[in-house]
Design a protein around this motif. Structure first.
Motif, PDB file in Angstrom:
ATOM      1  N   VAL A  25      11.805  -9.545   5.753  1.00 18.93           N
ATOM      2  CA  VAL A  25      10.866  -9.250   4.666  1.00 18.93           C
ATOM      3  C   VAL A  25       9.617  -8.578   5.224  1.00 18.93           C
ATOM      4  O   VAL A  25       8.977  -9.112   6.134  1.00 18.93           O
ATOM      5  CB  VAL A  25      10.476 -10.528   3.896  1.00 18.93           C
ATOM      6  CG1 VAL A  25       9.419 -10.213   2.840  1.00 18.93           C
ATOM      7  CG2 VAL A  25      11.704 -11.159   3.248  1.00 18.93           C
ATOM      8  N   ALA A  26       9.258  -7.434   4.676  1.00 22.51           N
ATOM      9  CA  ALA A  26       8.025  -6.735   5.054  1.00 22.51           C
ATOM     10  C   ALA A  26       6.966  -6.979   3.985  1.00 22.51           C
ATOM     11  O   ALA A  26       7.297  -7.099   2.801  1.00 22.51           O
ATOM     12  CB  ALA A  26       8.277  -5.241   5.202  1.00 22.51           C
ATOM     13  N   GLN A  27       5.722  -7.066   4.408  1.00 21.85           N
ATOM     14  CA  GLN A  27       4.604  -7.167   3.465  1.00 21.85           C
ATOM     15  C   GLN A  27       3.719  -5.949   3.620  1.00 21.85           C
ATOM     16  O   GLN A  27       3.219  -5.668   4.707  1.00 21.85           O
ATOM     17  CB  GLN A  27       3.787  -8.428   3.680  1.00 21.85           C
ATOM     18  CG  GLN A  27       2.581  -8.527   2.725  1.00 21.85           C
ATOM     19  CD  GLN A  27       1.846  -9.838   2.830  1.00 21.85           C
ATOM     20  OE1 GLN A  27       2.455 -10.909   2.871  1.00 21.85           O
ATOM     21  NE2 GLN A  27       0.508  -9.773   2.866  1.00 21.85           N
ATOM     22  N   VAL A  28       3.510  -5.242   2.512  1.00 22.54           N
ATOM     23  CA  VAL A  28       2.600  -4.101   2.464  1.00 22.54           C
ATOM     24  C   VAL A  28       1.355  -4.559   1.712  1.00 22.54           C
ATOM     25  O   VAL A  28       1.442  -4.978   0.557  1.00 22.54           O
ATOM     26  CB  VAL A  28       3.238  -2.893   1.753  1.00 22.54           C
ATOM     27  CG1 VAL A  28       2.241  -1.740   1.648  1.00 22.54           C
ATOM     28  CG2 VAL A  28       4.492  -2.436   2.497  1.00 22.54           C
ATOM     29  N   THR A  29       0.196  -4.479   2.372  1.00 22.98           N
ATOM     30  CA  THR A  29      -1.050  -4.956   1.787  1.00 22.98           C
ATOM     31  C   THR A  29      -2.026  -3.797   1.640  1.00 22.98           C
ATOM     32  O   THR A  29      -2.333  -3.100   2.609  1.00 22.98           O
ATOM     33  CB  THR A  29      -1.690  -6.039   2.674  1.00 22.98           C
ATOM     34  OG1 THR A  29      -0.741  -7.091   2.899  1.00 22.98           O
ATOM     35  CG2 THR A  29      -2.935  -6.616   2.007  1.00 22.98           C
ATOM     36  N   ILE A  37      10.668  -6.180   0.262  1.00 24.07           N
ATOM     37  CA  ILE A  37       9.263  -5.867   0.525  1.00 24.07           C
ATOM     38  C   ILE A  37       8.380  -6.612  -0.466  1.00 24.07           C
ATOM     39  O   ILE A  37       8.669  -6.638  -1.673  1.00 24.07           O
ATOM     40  CB  ILE A  37       9.015  -4.346   0.399  1.00 24.07           C
ATOM     41  CG1 ILE A  37       9.898  -3.571   1.390  1.00 24.07           C
ATOM     42  CG2 ILE A  37       7.539  -4.012   0.609  1.00 24.07           C
ATOM     43  CD1 ILE A  37       9.995  -2.094   1.085  1.00 24.07           C
ATOM     44  N   VAL A  38       7.316  -7.210   0.028  1.00 24.40           N
ATOM     45  CA  VAL A  38       6.279  -7.802  -0.813  1.00 24.40           C
ATOM     46  C   VAL A  38       5.087  -6.854  -0.805  1.00 24.40           C
ATOM     47  O   VAL A  38       4.625  -6.426   0.260  1.00 24.40           O
ATOM     48  CB  VAL A  38       5.857  -9.194  -0.308  1.00 24.40           C
ATOM     49  CG1 VAL A  38       4.634  -9.699  -1.075  1.00 24.40           C
ATOM     50  CG2 VAL A  38       7.015 -10.179  -0.446  1.00 24.40           C
ATOM     51  N   LEU A  39       4.584  -6.524  -1.980  1.00 20.49           N
ATOM     52  CA  LEU A  39       3.453  -5.607  -2.133  1.00 20.49           C
ATOM     53  C   LEU A  39       2.284  -6.370  -2.733  1.00 20.49           C
ATOM     54  O   LEU A  39       2.415  -6.991  -3.797  1.00 20.49           O
ATOM     55  CB  LEU A  39       3.851  -4.453  -3.053  1.00 20.49           C
ATOM     56  CG  LEU A  39       2.788  -3.416  -3.411  1.00 20.49           C
ATOM     57  CD1 LEU A  39       2.307  -2.669  -2.171  1.00 20.49           C
ATOM     58  CD2 LEU A  39       3.344  -2.425  -4.434  1.00 20.49           C
ATOM     59  N   THR A  40       1.130  -6.350  -2.056  1.00 22.22           N
ATOM     60  CA  THR A  40      -0.021  -7.106  -2.537  1.00 22.22           C
ATOM     61  C   THR A  40      -1.310  -6.397  -2.150  1.00 22.22           C
ATOM     62  O   THR A  40      -1.288  -5.335  -1.518  1.00 22.22           O
ATOM     63  CB  THR A  40       0.013  -8.551  -1.981  1.00 22.22           C
ATOM     64  OG1 THR A  40      -0.935  -9.357  -2.682  1.00 22.22           O
ATOM     65  CG2 THR A  40      -0.270  -8.572  -0.483  1.00 22.22           C
ATOM     66  N   GLY A  41      -2.444  -6.981  -2.543  1.00 22.51           N
ATOM     67  CA  GLY A  41      -3.746  -6.407  -2.217  1.00 22.51           C
ATOM     68  C   GLY A  41      -4.542  -7.333  -1.332  1.00 22.51           C
ATOM     69  O   GLY A  41      -4.380  -8.557  -1.390  1.00 22.51           O
ATOM     70  N   SER A  42      -5.420  -6.784  -0.516  1.00 21.29           N
ATOM     71  CA  SER A  42      -6.290  -7.599   0.320  1.00 21.29           C
ATOM     72  C   SER A  42      -7.498  -8.057  -0.495  1.00 21.29           C
ATOM     73  O   SER A  42      -7.857  -7.450  -1.502  1.00 21.29           O
ATOM     74  CB  SER A  42      -6.758  -6.802   1.534  1.00 21.29           C
ATOM     75  OG  SER A  42      -7.508  -5.672   1.126  1.00 21.29           O
ATOM     76  N   GLY A  43      -8.125  -9.127  -0.048  1.00 19.90           N
ATOM     77  CA  GLY A  43      -9.283  -9.627  -0.773  1.00 19.90           C
ATOM     78  C   GLY A  43      -8.886 -10.249  -2.102  1.00 19.90           C
ATOM     79  O   GLY A  43      -7.754 -10.695  -2.294  1.00 19.90           O
ATOM     80  N   LYS A  44      -9.820 -10.275  -3.048  1.00  8.13           N
ATOM     81  CA  LYS A  44      -9.602 -10.969  -4.313  1.00  8.13           C
ATOM     82  C   LYS A  44      -8.821 -10.150  -5.338  1.00  8.13           C
ATOM     83  O   LYS A  44      -8.309 -10.714  -6.305  1.00  8.13           O
ATOM     84  CB  LYS A  44     -10.957 -11.374  -4.920  1.00  8.13           C
ATOM     85  CG  LYS A  44     -11.747 -12.376  -4.086  1.00  8.13           C
ATOM     86  CD  LYS A  44     -13.065 -12.722  -4.766  1.00  8.13           C
ATOM     87  CE  LYS A  44     -13.858 -13.736  -3.954  1.00  8.13           C
ATOM     88  NZ  LYS A  44     -15.152 -14.076  -4.608  1.00  8.13           N
ATOM     89  N   ASN A  45      -8.751  -8.824  -5.150  1.00  9.25           N
ATOM     90  CA  ASN A  45      -8.152  -7.962  -6.165  1.00  9.25           C
ATOM     91  C   ASN A  45      -6.951  -7.185  -5.639  1.00  9.25           C
ATOM     92  O   ASN A  45      -6.876  -6.869  -4.449  1.00  9.25           O
ATOM     93  CB  ASN A  45      -9.200  -6.966  -6.675  1.00  9.25           C
ATOM     94  CG  ASN A  45     -10.397  -7.662  -7.290  1.00  9.25           C
ATOM     95  OD1 ASN A  45     -10.298  -8.264  -8.346  1.00  9.25           O
ATOM     96  ND2 ASN A  45     -11.544  -7.604  -6.619  1.00  9.25           N
ATOM     97  N   PHE A  46      -6.051  -6.871  -6.566  1.00  9.70           N
ATOM     98  CA  PHE A  46      -4.914  -6.031  -6.194  1.00  9.70           C
ATOM     99  C   PHE A  46      -5.407  -4.608  -5.964  1.00  9.70           C
ATOM    100  O   PHE A  46      -5.332  -4.075  -4.867  1.00  9.70           O
ATOM    101  CB  PHE A  46      -3.841  -6.071  -7.281  1.00  9.70           C
ATOM    102  CG  PHE A  46      -2.607  -5.294  -6.923  1.00  9.70           C
ATOM    103  CD1 PHE A  46      -1.665  -5.823  -6.062  1.00  9.70           C
ATOM    104  CD2 PHE A  46      -2.394  -4.022  -7.447  1.00  9.70           C
ATOM    105  CE1 PHE A  46      -0.526  -5.099  -5.708  1.00  9.70           C
ATOM    106  CE2 PHE A  46      -1.261  -3.296  -7.105  1.00  9.70           C
ATOM    107  CZ  PHE A  46      -0.330  -3.831  -6.233  1.00  9.70           C
ATOM    108  N   SER A  47      -5.946  -3.969  -7.008  1.00 11.77           N
ATOM    109  CA  SER A  47      -6.539  -2.639  -6.836  1.00 11.77           C
ATOM    110  C   SER A  47      -7.371  -2.260  -8.041  1.00 11.77           C
ATOM    111  O   SER A  47      -6.978  -2.499  -9.189  1.00 11.77           O
ATOM    112  CB  SER A  47      -5.455  -1.577  -6.619  1.00 11.77           C
ATOM    113  OG  SER A  47      -6.051  -0.285  -6.489  1.00 11.77           O
TER     114      SER A  47
END
Length: 277
Positions: A19-23, A57-67
């Motif tokens: 599993v890859a994570q793209v942040t 693949i898991v796609l997410t955002g860094s910090g408190k928000n996605f984008s």
């Protein structure tokens, strides 16, 4: 997690097992989507697609928000020629080409043979919604908020929301969101099918996304890719046609006084005054 050796500016890529994570780590706060994002994301997903060890693949955002979506400040320079008085064919052609290049970012997610699970927290605005519409599965934390907000800044959404969301939330819900630019919370997003489940907080939704990605990765990889290929085939032609149409429409009609007013209002932190010119 083992960090991918490629040093991307707009995302990080890490892998645990299959599993890859793209942040998203876009410029400034809120993981805004600047020039680096639109240039890099197709390359990121092409590499993940080609990596036989990656199965989901898991796609997410860094910090408190996605984008927060499109970085208007970041692309202001590219828009200047087409917003000029009496912009002629050359700048409009360049603008059309720019839209098509940017569309490749969300299309790369949709066309990646490895299933993509989006874990969304905080704000997911404009281009953020375009991006999650390209994912296969979407989960949200209870604090997530969504908005197809382009209409608020005199833009027709052209990165995939209008093309892909009819098959996800239905035409009626999409028209309401795209024509009003209103915000909706995670509960409403779950009710209309934009997300499959809502979790207590960011940690919980990310854990859930990884659990599902691991379940996918445990299945026969070529069969999983086949399932995604068959499902994507049923909508690919219609999506491609819609993306071509909106790129042409925006190149012809998007440059306007209203768009210039919207950008000025953003930078001056005030409400825009649209006049339909």
């Amino acid at each position: 997690m083992n960090e991918n050796p490629t040093a991307w500016k707009s995302v990080t890529v890490e892998r645990t097992g299959h599993v890859a994570q793209v942040t998203l780590i876009g410029p400034g706060k809120g993981n805004a989507m600047g020039p680096d994002f639109w240039a890099e994301l197709p390359q990121v997903f092409e590499e993940l697609d080609a990596d036989r060890e990656v199965r989901a693949i898991v796609l997410t955002g860094s910090g408190k928000n996605f984008s927060y979506g499109l970085d208007l400040a970041g692309i202001a320079g590219d828009l200047a020629p087409v917003l000029a008085d009496k912009a002629q064919a050359a700048p409009r052609t360049d603008f059309h080409d720019m839209i098509k290049r940017m569309q490749r970012a969300t299309t790369a997610v949709a066309e990646c043979r490895k299933p993509v699970v989006a874990a969304i927290s905080g704000w997911c605005i404009g281009g953020g919604v375009d991006l999650i519409a390209s994912a296969d599965i979407r989960y949200a934390s209870a604090d997530a908020k969504f908005s197809i907000r382009e209409v608020k800044v005199a833009i027709v959404a052209d990165m995939g929301s209008l093309a892909r969301l009819p098959g996800i939330i239905g035409a009626g819900h999409l028209r309401e969101l795209a024509l009003t630019g209103k915000d909706i919370d995670a509960a409403r997003a779950e009710k209309i099918g934009l997300v499959g489940d809502v979790y207590e907080d960011q940690a919980a939704v990310l854990a859930a996304a990884h659990q599902v990605a691991a379940e996918i990765a445990a299945n026969a990889p070529l069969v999983v890719q086949g399932v995604k290929s068959v499902l994507e085939h049923s909508r690919a032609a219609a999506v491609a046609d819609a993306l071509r149409y909106v790129a042409a429409w925006n190149a012809a009609f998007l440059p306007s006084e209203d768009l210039g007013e919207a950008m000025a209002a953003v930078f001056q932190k005030r409400e825009p005054e649209f006049k339909g010119r």
